[in-house]
Design a protein around this motif. Structure first.
Motif, PDB file in Angstrom:
ATOM      1  N   ALA A  49      44.602  41.319  29.638  1.00 42.48           N
ATOM      2  CA  ALA A  49      45.751  40.683  30.165  1.00 42.48           C
ATOM      3  C   ALA A  49      46.850  40.244  29.183  1.00 42.48           C
ATOM      4  N   ALA A  50      48.176  40.103  29.415  1.00 45.33           N
ATOM      5  CA  ALA A  50      49.143  40.008  28.615  1.00 45.33           C
ATOM      6  C   ALA A  50      50.379  39.010  29.578  1.00 45.33           C
ATOM      7  N   ILE A  51      51.029  38.336  28.804  1.00 45.83           N
ATOM      8  CA  ILE A  51      51.980  37.415  29.207  1.00 45.83           C
ATOM      9  C   ILE A  51      53.170  37.277  28.646  1.00 45.83           C
ATOM     10  N   LYS A  52      54.557  37.421  29.203  1.00 42.99           N
ATOM     11  CA  LYS A  52      55.584  37.615  28.438  1.00 42.99           C
ATOM     12  C   LYS A  52      56.275  36.192  28.253  1.00 42.99           C
ATOM     13  N   TRP A  53      56.196  35.780  26.801  1.00 42.57           N
ATOM     14  CA  TRP A  53      56.329  34.289  26.698  1.00 42.57           C
ATOM     15  C   TRP A  53      57.459  33.844  27.159  1.00 42.57           C
ATOM     16  N   SER A  54      58.467  34.311  27.223  1.00 41.57           N
ATOM     17  CA  SER A  54      59.690  33.553  27.903  1.00 41.57           C
ATOM     18  C   SER A  54      59.738  33.293  29.225  1.00 41.57           C
ATOM     19  N   GLU A  55      59.168  34.483  30.082  1.00 42.04           N
ATOM     20  CA  GLU A  55      59.456  34.167  31.680  1.00 42.04           C
ATOM     21  C   GLU A  55      58.133  33.783  32.108  1.00 42.04           C
ATOM     22  N   GLY A  56      57.098  33.865  31.431  1.00 38.80           N
ATOM     23  CA  GLY A  56      55.693  33.954  32.104  1.00 38.80           C
ATOM     24  C   GLY A  56      55.243  34.986  32.999  1.00 38.80           C
ATOM     25  N   HIS A  57      56.021  35.956  32.955  1.00 33.17           N
ATOM     26  CA  HIS A  57      55.418  37.362  33.770  1.00 33.17           C
ATOM     27  C   HIS A  57      53.853  37.688  33.162  1.00 33.17           C
ATOM     28  N   THR A  58      53.117  37.855  33.868  1.00 30.19           N
ATOM     29  CA  THR A  58      51.748  38.443  33.886  1.00 30.19           C
ATOM     30  C   THR A  58      51.279  39.630  34.115  1.00 30.19           C
ATOM     31  N   TYR A  59      50.309  40.235  33.352  1.00 27.65           N
ATOM     32  CA  TYR A  59      49.744  41.560  33.317  1.00 27.65           C
ATOM     33  C   TYR A  59      48.484  41.487  33.444  1.00 27.65           C
ATOM     34  N   TYR A  60      47.596  42.329  34.266  1.00 30.04           N
ATOM     35  CA  TYR A  60      46.222  42.508  34.008  1.00 30.04           C
ATOM     36  C   TYR A  60      45.797  43.887  34.258  1.00 30.04           C
ATOM     37  N   SER A  61      44.370  44.036  33.514  1.00 32.58           N
ATOM     38  CA  SER A  61      43.801  45.177  33.903  1.00 32.58           C
ATOM     39  C   SER A  61      43.105  45.245  35.319  1.00 32.58           C
ATOM     40  N   ASP A  62      42.964  46.374  35.805  1.00 33.44           N
ATOM     41  CA  ASP A  62      42.242  46.320  37.098  1.00 33.44           C
ATOM     42  C   ASP A  62      40.729  45.604  37.114  1.00 33.44           C
ATOM     43  N   SER A  63      40.254  45.797  35.886  1.00 30.66           N
ATOM     44  CA  SER A  63      38.905  45.320  35.938  1.00 30.66           C
ATOM     45  C   SER A  63      38.609  43.651  35.937  1.00 30.66           C
ATOM     46  N   VAL A  64      39.760  43.123  35.601  1.00 31.44           N
ATOM     47  CA  VAL A  64      39.731  41.590  35.594  1.00 31.44           C
ATOM     48  C   VAL A  64      40.884  41.012  36.630  1.00 31.44           C
ATOM     49  N   LYS A  65      41.452  41.672  37.173  1.00 32.90           N
ATOM     50  CA  LYS A  65      42.466  41.312  38.192  1.00 32.90           C
ATOM     51  C   LYS A  65      41.870  40.505  39.204  1.00 32.90           C
ATOM     52  N   GLY A  66      42.256  39.162  39.481  1.00 34.68           N
ATOM     53  CA  GLY A  66      41.757  38.350  40.331  1.00 34.68           C
ATOM     54  C   GLY A  66      40.386  37.551  40.060  1.00 34.68           C
ATOM     55  N   ARG A  67      40.036  37.729  38.890  1.00 31.56           N
ATOM     56  CA  ARG A  67      38.920  36.761  38.095  1.00 31.56           C
ATOM     57  C   ARG A  67      39.448  36.080  37.025  1.00 31.56           C
ATOM     58  N   PHE A  68      40.218  36.827  36.301  1.00 31.40           N
ATOM     59  CA  PHE A  68      40.889  36.028  35.101  1.00 31.40           C
ATOM     60  C   PHE A  68      42.132  35.789  35.328  1.00 31.40           C
ATOM     61  N   THR A  69      42.653  34.615  34.527  1.00 29.96           N
ATOM     62  CA  THR A  69      43.806  34.241  34.668  1.00 29.96           C
ATOM     63  C   THR A  69      44.500  33.943  33.251  1.00 29.96           C
ATOM     64  N   ILE A  70      45.593  34.759  32.739  1.00 31.97           N
ATOM     65  CA  ILE A  70      46.296  34.389  31.547  1.00 31.97           C
ATOM     66  C   ILE A  70      47.619  33.200  31.922  1.00 31.97           C
ATOM     67  N   SER A  71      47.636  32.347  30.812  1.00 29.64           N
ATOM     68  CA  SER A  71      48.664  31.539  30.917  1.00 29.64           C
ATOM     69  C   SER A  71      49.130  30.963  29.504  1.00 29.64           C
ATOM     70  N   ARG A  72      50.271  30.275  29.366  1.00 35.73           N
ATOM     71  CA  ARG A  72      50.676  29.724  28.039  1.00 35.73           C
ATOM     72  C   ARG A  72      51.319  28.251  28.144  1.00 35.73           C
ATOM     73  N   ASP A  73      51.178  27.630  27.401  1.00 37.75           N
ATOM     74  CA  ASP A  73      51.786  26.236  26.989  1.00 37.75           C
ATOM     75  C   ASP A  73      52.620  26.399  25.873  1.00 37.75           C
ATOM     76  N   ILE A  74      54.037  26.481  26.410  1.00 41.18           N
ATOM     77  CA  ILE A  74      54.833  26.407  25.320  1.00 41.18           C
ATOM     78  C   ILE A  74      55.022  25.330  24.443  1.00 41.18           C
ATOM     79  N   THR A  75      54.642  24.237  24.804  1.00 39.07           N
ATOM     80  CA  THR A  75      54.768  22.992  23.958  1.00 39.07           C
ATOM     81  C   THR A  75      53.670  23.022  22.872  1.00 39.07           C
ATOM     82  N   LYS A  76      52.654  23.819  23.135  1.00 36.43           N
ATOM     83  CA  LYS A  76      51.383  23.919  22.148  1.00 36.43           C
ATOM     84  C   LYS A  76      51.317  25.088  21.585  1.00 36.43           C
ATOM     85  N   ASN A  77      52.246  26.024  21.914  1.00 34.55           N
ATOM     86  CA  ASN A  77      52.367  27.427  21.172  1.00 34.55           C
ATOM     87  C   ASN A  77      50.905  28.086  21.456  1.00 34.55           C
ATOM     88  N   THR A  78      50.176  27.790  22.606  1.00 37.29           N
ATOM     89  CA  THR A  78      48.916  28.325  22.663  1.00 37.29           C
ATOM     90  C   THR A  78      48.775  29.094  23.982  1.00 37.29           C
TER      91      THR A  78
END
Length: 119
Positions: A49-78
């Motif tokens: 999975a991947a996330i574009k830091w600025s806008e938060g757009h997310t991308y997933y492989s087919d094998s994990v789509k619907g089961r995994f979620t990527i996110s980011r916390d800008i305030t924590k750089n995490t």
């Protein structure tokens, strides 16, 4: 220099959940993609999975789509990877990585976190 540190791996039963964290430091990440990859024993490393830091757009492989979620916390750089409905096939070392949006490849990597799913 970018520094990435993963945490949150462990052993879980099939059907369970885990949350991986990736603490990022060394620069600002507005123009970066942050990704998660994994490598199972005897297999090549694969994109999860991947996330574009600025806008938060997310991308997933087919094998994990619907089961995994990527996110980011800008305030924590995490960056987080929530893993749900885990399967034994998800067993792998999970790596956090960073890629400048102008470049094709991920150049900065963490050391990885082991996720083991028992059947």
């Amino acid at each position: 220099q970018i520094h990435l540190v993963e945490s949150g791996g462990g052993l879980v039963q099939a059907g369970g959940s885990l949350t991986l964290s990736c603490a990022a430091s060394g620069r600002t990440f507005e123009r970066y993609f942050m990704g998660w990859f994994r490598q199972a024993p005897g297999k090549e490393r694969e994109f999860v999975a991947a996330i574009k830091w600025s806008e938060g757009h997310t991308y997933y492989s087919d094998s994990v789509k619907g089961r995994f979620t990527i996110s980011r916390d800008i305030t924590k750089n995490t960056v987080y990877l929530q893993l749900n409905r885990l399967e034994p096939a998800d067993t792998a070392v999970y790596y956090c990585a960073a890629r400048n949006e102008l470049l094709a490849n991920y150049r900065d990597w963490g050391r990885g976190a082991q996720v083991t799913v028992s059947s």
